[in-house]
Design a protein around this motif. Structure first.
Motif, PDB file in Angstrom:
ATOM      1  N   LEU A 210      45.602   6.271  53.615  1.00 51.58           N
ATOM      2  CA  LEU A 210      45.746   7.112  52.430  1.00 51.58           C
ATOM      3  C   LEU A 210      45.717   6.254  51.171  1.00 51.58           C
ATOM      4  CD1 LEU A 210      46.167  10.101  51.856  1.00 51.58           C
ATOM      5  CD2 LEU A 210      48.575   9.614  51.600  1.00 51.58           C
TER       6      LEU A 210
ATOM      7  N   MET B  58      33.202  10.200  55.248  1.00 48.74           N
ATOM      8  CA  MET B  58      34.062  11.179  54.587  1.00 48.74           C
ATOM      9  C   MET B  58      34.838  10.614  53.395  1.00 48.74           C
ATOM     10  SD  MET B  58      33.222  13.632  56.474  1.00 48.74           S
ATOM     11  CE  MET B  58      34.197  14.805  55.591  1.00 48.74           C
TER      12      MET B  58
ATOM     13  N   ARG C 106      34.198  12.135  50.050  1.00 49.39           N
ATOM     14  CA  ARG C 106      34.206  13.584  49.950  1.00 49.39           C
ATOM     15  C   ARG C 106      35.489  14.106  49.304  1.00 49.39           C
ATOM     16  NH1 ARG C 106      31.127  16.235  53.583  1.00 49.39           N
ATOM     17  NH2 ARG C 106      29.266  15.110  54.172  1.00 49.39           N
ATOM     18  N   SER C 107      35.480  15.401  49.056  1.00 47.69           N
ATOM     19  CA  SER C 107      36.648  16.031  48.450  1.00 47.69           C
ATOM     20  C   SER C 107      37.788  16.064  49.468  1.00 47.69           C
ATOM     21  CB  SER C 107      36.314  17.455  48.028  1.00 47.69           C
ATOM     22  OG  SER C 107      36.120  18.250  49.175  1.00 47.69           O
ATOM     23  N   HIS C 108      39.006  16.213  48.948  1.00 46.82           N
ATOM     24  CA  HIS C 108      40.150  16.285  49.849  1.00 46.82           C
ATOM     25  C   HIS C 108      40.033  17.475  50.789  1.00 46.82           C
ATOM     26  CE1 HIS C 108      42.805  13.556  47.249  1.00 46.82           C
ATOM     27  NE2 HIS C 108      42.342  12.911  48.285  1.00 46.82           N
ATOM     28  N   LEU C 109      39.448  18.563  50.288  1.00 42.73           N
ATOM     29  CA  LEU C 109      39.284  19.742  51.142  1.00 42.73           C
ATOM     30  C   LEU C 109      38.425  19.402  52.354  1.00 42.73           C
ATOM     31  CD1 LEU C 109      39.650  22.772  51.707  1.00 42.73           C
ATOM     32  CD2 LEU C 109      37.555  23.148  50.412  1.00 42.73           C
ATOM     33  N   ASP C 110      37.309  18.735  52.108  1.00 44.70           N
ATOM     34  CA  ASP C 110      36.434  18.356  53.213  1.00 44.70           C
ATOM     35  C   ASP C 110      37.170  17.456  54.198  1.00 44.70           C
ATOM     36  OD1 ASP C 110      34.362  19.796  52.295  1.00 44.70           O
ATOM     37  OD2 ASP C 110      33.120  18.118  51.645  1.00 44.70           O
TER      38      ASP C 110
ATOM     39  N   LEU D 204      32.166   8.520  62.056  1.00 40.24           N
ATOM     40  CA  LEU D 204      32.420   9.729  61.281  1.00 40.24           C
ATOM     41  C   LEU D 204      33.220   9.496  60.001  1.00 40.24           C
ATOM     42  CD1 LEU D 204      33.274  12.172  64.196  1.00 40.24           C
ATOM     43  CD2 LEU D 204      31.187  12.117  62.842  1.00 40.24           C
TER      44      LEU D 204
ATOM     45  N   VAL E  92      40.331  17.271  54.767  1.00 37.63           N
ATOM     46  CA  VAL E  92      41.323  18.042  55.496  1.00 37.63           C
ATOM     47  C   VAL E  92      40.663  18.843  56.604  1.00 37.63           C
ATOM     48  CG1 VAL E  92      42.770  20.084  55.279  1.00 37.63           C
ATOM     49  CG2 VAL E  92      43.054  18.218  53.686  1.00 37.63           C
ATOM     50  N   LEU E  93      39.585  19.538  56.271  1.00 29.29           N
ATOM     51  CA  LEU E  93      38.904  20.371  57.266  1.00 29.29           C
ATOM     52  C   LEU E  93      38.367  19.510  58.401  1.00 29.29           C
ATOM     53  CD1 LEU E  93      37.026  22.646  54.766  1.00 29.29           C
ATOM     54  CD2 LEU E  93      38.859  23.349  56.308  1.00 29.29           C
ATOM     55  N   PHE E  94      37.763  18.403  58.029  1.00 31.07           N
ATOM     56  CA  PHE E  94      37.214  17.475  59.010  1.00 31.07           C
ATOM     57  C   PHE E  94      38.304  17.008  59.969  1.00 31.07           C
ATOM     58  CE2 PHE E  94      36.779  12.896  59.901  1.00 31.07           C
ATOM     59  CZ  PHE E  94      35.669  12.924  60.727  1.00 31.07           C
TER      60      PHE E  94
END
Lengths: 286, 250, 333
Positions: A26, A84, A87-91, A80, A93-95
């Motif tokens: 993080l 990432m 990418r955005s935090h949303l991506d 992978l 998180v989803l990933f």
């Protein structure tokens, strides 16, 4: 009383080993990795398989659980995770939720949904008496092992070239890259080590935390608490947060079992509201 | 009479670093006031303090005599303090028309209207269209903002600030990065702003400063170094040494 | 010059009028949703579930697609609505519409109270806060077993006829019609909302919060408002589930439900309101197909879909889809 305190410390140290890798990912990559627990689970199951399937002794299986989770982490990072970071935090998180779901279902498929039991060697069972305080032998073992790991980690960070490069990269990735520090390789190495530590934590913690396919989901919040409460700037922050969390959780479950996990959640919410950058971040900060 | 905008002994510390050091700056009503200073002099910090993005460690900020030191950003806009940004801050996927109409609806008090329709608020639409027209954005009013040429984005930056109908406008390097060919457009727009708007211009470009400003404040290392009319400042040897000299060398 | 201004105004008015007009695909969507009552008479239970899940995803779209707030705990409001409706029915208030209204109000209250937690901080703190708020509700539902039924769930819910007129049936026909009507009503509200000045200001703060503040938008107040509304709609979705299935279990509060909601939005695309609805349909179809292959490991495939969607790039997938739709529309007109 002191026994509970000691149990709490042991539990906290375990949480630290489990979560420290997440703290670094993080802080270093600004990556929200909800799948961190999957690596811990991988380590736990590696130990179970080795001990129950191949008769490897507990101590012998621990390094393997570290290596297995680290290898697993390294492969996923290169394949992978690497894609990432930007990418955005949303991506992110989803990933990582996707990875968690896959890990949970795959483990269920391969190993079954039941709790796994790690048979501790005899010398780690039972209790020892130190200065009149009764302490579980395994708790003592945890404190010693995890304590040693903390010292080693601190040493690596402050003494070695890798450590200073890592600290530079955490402080400012762009500048570090400009200085010719191979941030990509540092990312990968750190990710692998963090995953490995989580795996080791999963193996060590199977006895205390339990081990079944839902492990990554069950403890996701605990890891996140350690990281958000502790901040990502240092490793002493997450360490203090983990110890605090460990003591609070053990004491809370012992003294006010009715309230259960409430105390933890409420405490964390309070910290997040009052100190959104973590409890142990020096004032000012950014 | 009150100053349009005034800071009193403003101090901003970041840890041990003093970014703003006892700055007392007064912008007169209708002023064409410029704030200059070498890189790192603390100009943008000062703008952020005035606009409310930062809260000062010490001191006070007054807008038309009213203490706004602790007022939130949006509240300051509501009473007539607007700003532009040195680096474009636009709404990437929205069209200039949408963006400007948001600012206008907010100003006229309809920004929180949940069930109203813009198509039934012709005054807002017309005013937005007029602003866009004035800033030569009418042709592109329906395009995505992030696909506009840089100069147009810069104009949109100004349009958004003007849509709040400010009494005081803080312009943070309005022409920064605009290619030479589109530059005069921005400068004309700035020059044509009505006198009721008091303007504090933060600028690096000396041509622009001397063509526009009547009063100039020189900021050095977070503190006011000198203040005076444009002619005085231009003639001052110390300014030449401290600032203009540096600008020529760099 | 005058004529130029007039034409700028005209152009602006035209653009504004176009923005709220109903498009043909929109009308087609709702026509199909209604036609489904007659087209798939044996699948009403599934259709009902799709409508509810779609409404839940719609509520997430309002905060994620329009205000840019990532939540991992929207199931909290879904669950609050479900338990409210369930408990009301058990308490003797069996009329569904009244129950729905009360559930919406309770969920809105909870949303309002917790909205202050998501105003500040980074995406990460928001994730944590929303996640732990949802967990707190799971704990509460778990602790107060005597009221909620704990892990066994809330049994013995008996619903009265809707508005005293329409009885629920076993085939789910009434249920689907009811859920569809509520979904459409909520959709109309949401559609109006996002096209209003309020809705545009939300988009502005999503795109650039610094600038939104600098044009006078009170960003914190906007977030509180939309979060409350979204929570309320999620509560309605939960209440629909409780009423049409006559059962509430801890599952309504589950983390997986929040994650499903996000997944559905990712499939359908966020920020244009139909994403949640289309996503819910795609989700249900996929689950149907995949769980008939490997019933127990649906979760694995869901995870794989998420990973694939994100890694390949949702924009690319959606753009391809949009291009296909455009082509269809082009050939149609």
């Amino acid at each position: 009383m002191l026994t509970i305190l000691f149990d709490g410390i042991a539990y906290g140290m375990l949480l630290f080993i489990l979560a420290v890798g997440l703290s670094v990912t993080l802080g270093l990559m600004n990556f929200v990795n909800l799948a961190h627990g999957a690596f811990a689970m991988a380590g736990g199951y590696a130990t179970v398989i080795l001990m129950n399937g191949y008769g490897v002794p507990f101590l012998g299986s621990l390094p393997v659980s570290f290596l297995a989770a680290a290898a697993f982490g390294l492969v996923l990072e290169r394949l992978l995770y690497r894609r990432m970071y930007q990418r955005s935090h949303l991506d992110q998180v989803l990933f990582s939720i996707g990875l968690v779901f896959m890990a949970v279902a795959a483990t269920d498929f391969l190993m079954g949904s039941q709790q796994q039991i790690v048979r501790l060697p005899d010398w780690l069972r039972g209790r020892v008496e130190i200065a009149g305080v009764g302490i579980g032998a395994y708790r003592l073992f945890l404190v010693i092992v995890c304590g040693a790991l903390v010292i080693v980690l601190q040493g690596i960070l402050s003494r070695t070239r890798f450590g200073s490069q890592l600290r530079a990269a955490v402080d400012d990735t762009r500048v570090a890259r400009g200085l010719g520090i191979p941030t990509g390789r540092i990312f990968a190495a750190t990710f692998a080590i963090g995953s490995g530590l989580a795996g080791l934590g999963g193996a060590l913690g199977a006895e205390i935390l339990g081990l079944d396919p839902t492990f990554p989901l069950k403890f996701m919040l605990y890891f996140l608490i350690v990281v958000t409460v502790g901040g990502t700037a240092t490793i002493s922050g997450p360490f203090a947060a983990a110890i605090l969390l460990g003591i609070a959780d053990v004491a809370g479950k012992y003294y006010v079992p009715r309230l259960g996990a409430f105390i933890i959640y409420i405490f964390m919410l309070a910290v997040l509201i009052l100190r959104p950058n973590g409890l142990f971040v020096r004032g000012g900060g950014r | 009479m009150n100053f349009a905008l005034e800071t009193k002994d403003l101090v901003m510390r970041f840890g041990g670093f003093v970014a703003t050091n006892r700055v007392s700056l007064s912008v007169a009503p209708g002023a064409r006031h410029a704030l200059i200073g070498p890189n790192g002099a603390g100009k943008t910090t000062l703008v952020n303090l005035m606009a409310g993005v930062l809260t000062p460690t010490e001191g006070a900020i007054l807008l038309d005599g009213r203490d706004i030191t602790n007022a939130p950003v949006a509240a300051r806009v509501g009473i007539g303090l607007a700003r532009t940004f040195q680096i474009n801050q636009i709404f990437a996927t929205m069209s200039p028309l949408e963006a400007v109409s948001v600012a206008v609806s907010q100003r006229v008090g309809l920004g929180s209207s949940m069930f109203g329709r813009l198509s039934q608020m012709p005054e807002i639409v017309d005013e937005s269209a007029d602003i866009l027209e004035r800033l030569r954005l009418a042709d592109v009013m329906d395009d995505r903002s992030d696909r506009l040429p840089y100069g147009k984005q810069r104009a949109l930056e100004l349009a958004l600030a003007l849509a709040t109908r400010p009494k005081v406008l803080l312009l943070d390097e309005p022409a920064a990065g605009v290619p030479e060919s589109e530059r005069h457009e921005i400068l004309e727009i700035v020059a044509s702003l009505p006198r009721e708007v008091s303007i504090l211009l933060i600028e690096h470009d000396m041509d622009l400063v001397f063509s526009f400003a009547e009063t100039i404040t020189v900021l050095v290392q977070g503190a006011i170094f000198l203040e005076g009319s444009a002619q005085d400042i231009a003639a001052d040897r110390r300014v030449r040494e401290v600032y203009l000299g540096e600008a020529i060398d760099g | 010059m005058r004529s130029a201004t007039a034409s700028a105004r005209e152009k602006a008015r035209q653009a504004v009028a176009d923005a709220t007009r109903w498009q043909t695909p929109e009308l087609a969507f709702w026509a199909v949703a209604i036609a489904a009552i007659f087209l798939f008479p044996s699948r009403h239970l599934l259709l009902n579930e799709i409508a509810i899940v779609g409404l839940f995803a719609l509520s997430i779209d309002l905060i994620l697609g329009y205000a840019g707030i990532v939540s991992l705990g929207h199931a909290a409001f879904f669950g609050v609505g479900a338990y409210t409706a369930g408990l009301l029915a058990k308490a003797g208030i069996g009329e569904p519409v009244a129950g729905l209204a009360i559930a919406a109000a309770v969920a809105a209250a909870v949303g309002f109270a917790t909205s202050f937690l998501v105003i500040r901080g980074s995406d990460l703190t928001r994730l944590m806060v929303t996640l732990s708020v949802a967990l707190v509700f799971v704990e509460i539902a778990n602790r107060f077993e005597s009221i909620t039924g704990g892990v066994d769930g809330l049994l013995g819910i008996s619903m009265g006829p809707i508005l005293g007129l329409f009885e629920f049936d076993f085939g789910g026909t009434t249920a689907y019609c009811y859920s569809l009507a509520v979904l459409f009503g909520m959709f109309l509200v949401a559609r109006r909302l996002v096209r209003s000045p309020f809705g545009t200001s939300l988009r502005a703060l999503k795109e650039n919060r610094l600038r939104a503040g600098a044009i006078g938008i009170p960003t914190a107040r906007r977030i509180v408002t939309i979060y409350t509304i979204s929570a309320s709609i999620a509560g309605v979705a939960g209440a629909l589930l409780a009423q049409t299935t006559a059962f509430v279990s801890l599952e309504v509060l589950d983390f997986a439900r929040s994650a499903d909601g996000l997944l559905i939005l990712v499939i359908g695309g966020s920020g244009y309101l139909y994403g949640g609805l289309l996503g819910a349909i795609a989700f249900a179809l996929m689950r149907d197909a995949l769980s008939s292959l490997t019933p127990a490991y649906w979760m694995f495939w869901m995870g794989a879909i998420l990973v694939a969607l994100v890694v390949v790039g949702r924009e690319r997938v959606v753009a391809k889809f949009a291009a296909a739709v455009d082509r269809l529309r082009g050939s149609g007109s």
